[in-house]
Write a protein that holds these residues in place. Sequence first.
Motif, mmCIF file in Angstrom:
data_model
loop_
_atom_site.group_PDB
_atom_site.id
_atom_site.type_symbol
_atom_site.label_atom_id
_atom_site.label_comp_id
_atom_site.label_asym_id
_atom_site.label_seq_id
_atom_site.Cartn_x
_atom_site.Cartn_y
_atom_site.Cartn_z
ATOM 1 N N GLU A 49 19.671 37.639 62.282
ATOM 2 C CA GLU A 49 19.255 38.887 61.655
ATOM 3 C C GLU A 49 18.864 39.930 62.699
ATOM 4 O OE1 GLU A 49 15.955 40.550 58.413
ATOM 5 O OE2 GLU A 49 15.963 38.442 59.046
ATOM 6 N N LYS A 50 18.011 39.532 63.671
ATOM 7 C CA LYS A 50 17.567 40.493 64.681
ATOM 8 C C LYS A 50 18.705 40.926 65.596
ATOM 9 C CE LYS A 50 12.690 39.153 64.761
ATOM 10 N NZ LYS A 50 11.558 38.645 65.599
ATOM 11 N N PRO A 51 19.493 39.972 66.165
ATOM 12 C CA PRO A 51 20.619 40.437 66.990
ATOM 13 C C PRO A 51 21.599 41.307 66.221
ATOM 14 C CG PRO A 51 20.200 38.116 67.361
ATOM 15 C CD PRO A 51 19.355 38.510 66.198
ATOM 16 N N LEU A 52 21.855 40.932 64.960
ATOM 17 C CA LEU A 52 22.780 41.728 64.177
ATOM 18 C C LEU A 52 22.187 43.101 63.885
ATOM 19 C CD1 LEU A 52 25.454 41.841 62.668
ATOM 20 C CD2 LEU A 52 24.290 40.914 60.653
ATOM 21 N N GLY A 53 20.874 43.116 63.586
ATOM 22 C CA GLY A 53 20.232 44.410 63.362
ATOM 23 C C GLY A 53 20.240 45.255 64.615
ATOM 24 N N SER A 54 19.982 44.608 65.765
ATOM 25 C CA SER A 54 20.026 45.340 67.037
ATOM 26 C C SER A 54 21.425 45.859 67.316
ATOM 27 C CB SER A 54 19.557 44.421 68.174
ATOM 28 O OG SER A 54 19.688 45.070 69.406
ATOM 29 N N LEU A 55 22.426 45.025 67.027
ATOM 30 C CA LEU A 55 23.810 45.459 67.229
ATOM 31 C C LEU A 55 24.137 46.657 66.354
ATOM 32 C CD1 LEU A 55 26.653 45.038 68.374
ATOM 33 C CD2 LEU A 55 27.062 43.421 66.499
ATOM 34 N N ILE A 56 23.750 46.582 65.114
ATOM 35 C CA ILE A 56 24.028 47.688 64.197
ATOM 36 C C ILE A 56 23.296 48.945 64.633
ATOM 37 C CG2 ILE A 56 23.751 48.478 61.814
ATOM 38 C CD1 ILE A 56 24.148 45.585 60.921
ATOM 39 N N ALA A 57 22.008 48.757 65.049
ATOM 40 C CA ALA A 57 21.229 49.920 65.488
ATOM 41 C C ALA A 57 21.809 50.538 66.747
ATOM 42 C CB ALA A 57 19.779 49.507 65.720
ATOM 43 N N ASP A 58 22.342 49.684 67.640
ATOM 44 C CA ASP A 58 22.906 50.203 68.887
ATOM 45 C C ASP A 58 24.238 50.912 68.659
ATOM 46 O OD1 ASP A 58 20.762 49.228 70.254
ATOM 47 O OD2 ASP A 58 21.759 47.391 70.932
ATOM 48 N N LEU A 59 25.027 50.380 67.779
ATOM 49 C CA LEU A 59 26.382 50.909 67.614
ATOM 50 C C LEU A 59 26.435 52.129 66.700
ATOM 51 C CD1 LEU A 59 28.513 47.633 67.321
ATOM 52 C CD2 LEU A 59 28.040 49.023 69.337
ATOM 53 N N THR A 60 25.582 52.174 65.738
ATOM 54 C CA THR A 60 25.666 53.271 64.773
ATOM 55 C C THR A 60 25.049 54.547 65.345
ATOM 56 O OG1 THR A 60 23.593 52.521 63.770
ATOM 57 C CG2 THR A 60 25.649 51.750 62.780
ATOM 58 N N ILE A 61 25.696 55.648 65.117
ATOM 59 C CA ILE A 61 25.200 56.963 65.528
ATOM 60 C C ILE A 61 24.540 57.593 64.308
ATOM 61 C CG2 ILE A 61 25.842 59.239 66.401
ATOM 62 C CD1 ILE A 61 28.216 57.932 67.766
ATOM 63 N N PRO A 62 23.237 57.872 64.358
ATOM 64 C CA PRO A 62 22.553 58.438 63.201
ATOM 65 C C PRO A 62 23.198 59.751 62.760
ATOM 66 C CG PRO A 62 20.965 57.726 64.844
ATOM 67 C CD PRO A 62 22.311 57.646 65.490
ATOM 68 N N PRO A 63 23.312 59.967 61.473
ATOM 69 C CA PRO A 63 23.923 61.224 60.992
ATOM 70 C C PRO A 63 23.195 62.466 61.487
ATOM 71 C CG PRO A 63 23.734 59.611 59.213
ATOM 72 C CD PRO A 63 23.000 59.055 60.374
ATOM 73 N N GLU A 64 21.849 62.405 61.550
ATOM 74 C CA GLU A 64 21.121 63.596 62.004
ATOM 75 C C GLU A 64 21.413 63.898 63.471
ATOM 76 O OE1 GLU A 64 18.403 59.956 62.113
ATOM 77 O OE2 GLU A 64 19.796 60.933 60.703
ATOM 78 N N LEU A 65 21.661 62.835 64.274
ATOM 79 C CA LEU A 65 22.015 63.056 65.676
ATOM 80 C C LEU A 65 23.384 63.711 65.789
ATOM 81 C CD1 LEU A 65 21.453 62.667 68.703
ATOM 82 C CD2 LEU A 65 22.441 60.360 68.504
ATOM 83 N N ALA A 66 24.332 63.192 65.046
ATOM 84 C CA ALA A 66 25.672 63.782 65.073
ATOM 85 C C ALA A 66 25.649 65.215 64.552
ATOM 86 C CB ALA A 66 26.632 62.927 64.247
ATOM 87 N N THR A 67 24.865 65.472 63.529
ATOM 88 C CA THR A 67 24.777 66.835 62.981
ATOM 89 C C THR A 67 24.191 67.802 64.000
ATOM 90 O OG1 THR A 67 24.488 65.919 60.756
ATOM 91 C CG2 THR A 67 23.836 68.214 61.110
#
Length: 590
Positions: A86-104
Amino acid sequence: MSSSTTRTDVSFYRTKTAEFVELHNQVEVSTHPIAKYTTSLALLQNLESFLSTFQHDLKSVAGQISELQQRSQDIDERLKERKKIEKPLGSLIADLTIPPELATLLLDTNVGEPWIEAVAQFEEKLDAIKSRGRVKASKDLGEVAQALGIVIGTKLRSFFLALLQPIRTNMSTNMQVLQTSVLLKYKNLFKYLQRNHPTVAAELQRAYTGTARTYYETGFRRYIRSLTTIKGRSGEPFELVGSTSEKVETALNVAHLEYASLEGPAVTMAFMADDSKYKEPVEALFRSLMIVLMDNATAELSFIRQFFDREERSEAKSAASSSSVIAEDEAPEGTQASSVADHKRQGSAAGHRRTSSTSSMVSVRSAILRRQREEEAYFAGIWKQVMEPILQYTDAFLQSIVTPSLLDPKPSVVPILTMIRLNEAVYRETGRRSCPPLEGFLIGVRMKLWPLFQTEMGAHVESLKKLADAATGSMLVRGNVRDPVVRAAAQRYAILFSAIVALLDEDDEPMLFLNLSRLRQELTRLISVQAGKVRDQTQKAIYLSTTYEAILQTLSMVARPTVHPKMQTETAFWREREEEARRRIASTQG
């Protein structure tokens, strides 16, 4: 009781009639003994059948319970496994995903202060995507991140080019304010371009270099033109010590000696050249130029070091880890056992650790020094591209001092030595500010001024020698040097000696006093020759006394260097001769 209630009860009992009749028959039968036995047996058989069925149902339920327990265990195991990832997968998802507000923010807004943190976050995402290249989601997001990175690079390129535009259009823009207040504030954005868009970073570096070069070139060309105008109207002819002129300035201009230090008067401004009556000595103009050069050159190199630094973000972590390893290796051995036997057993291992740690430290330090040399060479290259025109204009101004024209007389010994001292002060301050490229240029300036100083000192010695020869005369020509000329030469010598002592530096003291000793030798010969023309011994002694007294008075008028040992020695030399002349006067008159 109402009639409706009666009808309802009658209908209820009618529906239960068959059950009541069957119950009556069973009661009648059960009252017979044989019937009782038969009924009991049937009941037991029914009970046995019921118990068998119940046992079978219990076995079935037990099997189902066991199956449910096994399924529960399986679910627990899968839950534990999922919790582990759960934690590694959550970390992976958090690392890979670009927050929409950042992209905006990066896509829809102009570059500004919020971009500093936003670009740093995006670069962290970008590094995470690159480091997890085997993950399919990383490959899918890589194209999106790359497209967003192109947009960021394009916007940053336009942003930095716009920041340089005021310098190109208006030369009155304060370069240092733009560097310290604007460019350095956004230096992390430029470092992002260096790491991820090196082509864009190189283009911006060339743009800055060209813009800054034009800015400094234009400013210094105008400034040196103003200094040249002032120098043209400030040139004053000077007389050699052995000049035949009877006029002499009997006081040393101590104010001009202040131009030998950085803490002297204010620098000359360019607009002062507009005043046709404004004049400054050449050493004051040289000082102004060198201070302006030093301030701009050192400030520029300091900015280049900060803004164009090529250090990667990972290098800081690497250096920190290397330092921690060295620190562990160098840790005190206080944890060793207190017993002598344990100490001996651990001695060889500790010695091996020290040897390995020493070699590790040497390799780390050599790598750091090599990297520092490479970085300094890189910064010096950018600096030279920017400052090359300034150095050329400064060198041309210095060349006009070293090789003056007919309308622009060359400076005398004292102004030249003043400029040498000022150049040395600038050199020391430049070293303190850590600007090696400018130090090399200042060494070149020194190499041009010292030969000029030696030439002028030689001219003084030669002029005094010729004057002494003229006073001596020859077999066919009688010496015709007048006493006021000798007196003026003696006073000029005293002024020159005082000025040189005031500007004395221990490093070149022997060379300076070698020239002064030659001057004193020729002056002593001149005074002796001139006094030898007087036949009356009393008048001769009076002439010597008054000449020596004039020298002593001129030396004493300079309060600044009187405590110097060389000044005291010189004063003692001439006072001894003056006292000897007085004794001769007393002896002849007695």
